[in-house]
Design an enzyme around this catalytic site. Structure first.
Site, PDB file in Angstrom:
ATOM      1  N   ASN A  72      -4.512   6.306  -2.062  1.00  0.00           N
ATOM      2  CA  ASN A  72      -4.039   6.625  -0.708  1.00  0.00           C
ATOM      3  C   ASN A  72      -3.422   8.021  -0.613  1.00  0.00           C
ATOM      4  OD1 ASN A  72      -5.005   4.325   0.418  1.00  0.00           O
ATOM      5  ND2 ASN A  72      -3.067   3.219   0.385  1.00  0.00           N
ATOM      6  N   HIS A 129      -2.071  -3.263  -6.747  1.00  0.00           N
ATOM      7  CA  HIS A 129      -2.594  -2.819  -5.451  1.00  0.00           C
ATOM      8  C   HIS A 129      -4.107  -3.001  -5.423  1.00  0.00           C
ATOM      9  CE1 HIS A 129      -3.268   0.582  -2.337  1.00  0.00           C
ATOM     10  NE2 HIS A 129      -3.070  -0.564  -1.729  1.00  0.00           N
ATOM     11  N   GLU A 187      -4.884  -0.764  -8.629  1.00  0.00           N
ATOM     12  CA  GLU A 187      -3.894   0.172  -9.158  1.00  0.00           C
ATOM     13  C   GLU A 187      -2.737  -0.665  -9.705  1.00  0.00           C
ATOM     14  OE1 GLU A 187      -4.557   4.138  -6.394  1.00  0.00           O
ATOM     15  OE2 GLU A 187      -3.270   2.569  -5.587  1.00  0.00           O
ATOM     16  N   SER A 228       0.833  -1.213   0.000  1.00  0.00           N
ATOM     17  CA  SER A 228       0.000   0.000   0.000  1.00  0.00           C
ATOM     18  C   SER A 228       0.861   1.253   0.000  1.00  0.00           C
ATOM     19  CB  SER A 228      -0.844   0.071   1.269  1.00  0.00           C
ATOM     20  OG  SER A 228      -1.714  -0.985   1.358  1.00  0.00           O
TER      21      SER A 228
END
Ligand SMILES: NC(=O)c1ccc[n+]([C@@H]2O[C@H](COP(=O)([O-])OP(=O)(O)OC[C@H]3O[C@@H](n4cnc5c(N)ncnc54)[C@H](O)[C@@H]3O)[C@@H](O)[C@H]2O)c1
Length: 283
Positions: free
Chosen positions: A191, A141, A153, A120
């Protein structure tokens, strides 16, 4: 690139088990590696449980469930991933553990196999540098819960070959996900945006002297969020969010990225959200 029919998943924790489930449901053979046989069996039971719930809700038949489960093998020895055309690493979020895993995997799989990390917040480039062939390393991801959230991702480093990136992107589509192309920048896309935003929401609790329920209802009914930010942090896990905040803050240095004191206190008290039964809410 060789057709991907057999996928290795290293680490069958929350994410690894979810990724394994998505792959077996998409008709692929999965070899899942855990450190102890009991952990592999526990992951199989969790997948069985989720698939059984799907059968109850009419999302799949019990024959489809049995067929999906029969495509999952669990092992403890990394060398048993030798015949996989793609290996997705989903171990503990620690750079050294991931680098050791990639160094070992590179010597195990075939030369044309792809190696992917589900990190992450770590640098895909730094993980890839541990492999002898960093050009075959990408980020894939997934989001939690992997069987539910569509996004993947797909992260390329400056060393990732076009062929490997394209094959990883096509793989994400093949398993029914919505891939988005990303570069290896801190937090990738989601994120980078979500972590400081959730931290702002937590800071508002104290600044505006309001309750988690007030903030959650405000964002649900005023911004049309499907879930309030406090409920979302409870779902992600306070510890996971704090760890990701610290990594993003270390990489980019913006104050909003640092975990708010309130979350650090919750972490120290063991109030980690849904998984501990207590977070902003009680479960
Ligand atoms: N939980 C999330 O919301 C989320 C979302 C996207 C990505 N991720 C990433 O996925 C990865 C796994 O996270 P998770 O939430 O599934 O964690 P988890 O704690 O549920 O699982 C961790 C896995 O790592 C294995 N492991 C622990 N120490 C190890 C070691 N020394 N060597 C080899 N394996 C070891 C465990 O056996 C387990 O299978 C992390 O990189 C995390 O950042 C997590």
């Amino acid at each position: 690139m060789a057709e991907i029919s057999r996928v290795g998943v290293v680490g069958l924790g929350t994410m690894g088990a979810g990724i394994a489930q998505v792959c077996v449901q998409a008709g692929l053979e999965v070899v899942g590696r855990e450190v102890e046989p009991e952990l592999g069996e526990a992951a199989r039971s969790r997948i069985d449980h989720y698939l059984s719930r799907g059968v109850e809700k009419g999302r799949l038949t019990s024959e489809e469930k049995d067929a999906a489960l029969s495509r999952l093998t669990t092992v403890t020895d990394l060398s048993e991933l030798a015949s996989c055309q793609l290996v997705i690493e989903a171990v503990f979020e620690d750079l050294e553990v991931k680098r050791e895993t990639f160094a070992a995997l590179d010597g195990i799989v075939a030369p044309e196999a792809i190696l992917a990390t589900n990190t992450s917040a770590l640098s895909v480039t730094k993980i890839a540098e541990a492999a002898q062939h960093p050009e075959r390393v990408v980020g894939l991801h997934f989001f939690n819960p992997a069987p539910v959230l569509p996004l993947v991702e797909v992260i390329r480093t400056t060393q990732t070959s076009d062929e490997v990136f394209d094959a990883a992107y096509a793989f994400a589509q093949r398993i029914g996900k919505e891939p988005v192309a990303c570069n290896d920048t801190p937090g990738f896309i989601v994120n980078r945006i979500l972590i400081p935003l959730l931290n702002d929401c937590v800071r508002v609790l104290d600044e505006a002297r309001v309750t988690p329920d007030d903030v959650d209802r405000a964002m649900r009914f005023g911004a049309n969020w499907p879930i309030g930010p406090c409920a979302l942090i409870d779902l992600i896990g306070v510890d996971v969010h704090v760890h990701a905040s610290e990594a993003l803050h270390a990489a980019l240095g913006e104050e909003r990225m640092a975990p708010p004191e309130r979350l650090l206190e919750m972490e120290r008290a063991g109030h980690l959200g849904r998984k501990s039964g207590q977070g902003f809410y009680t479960y």
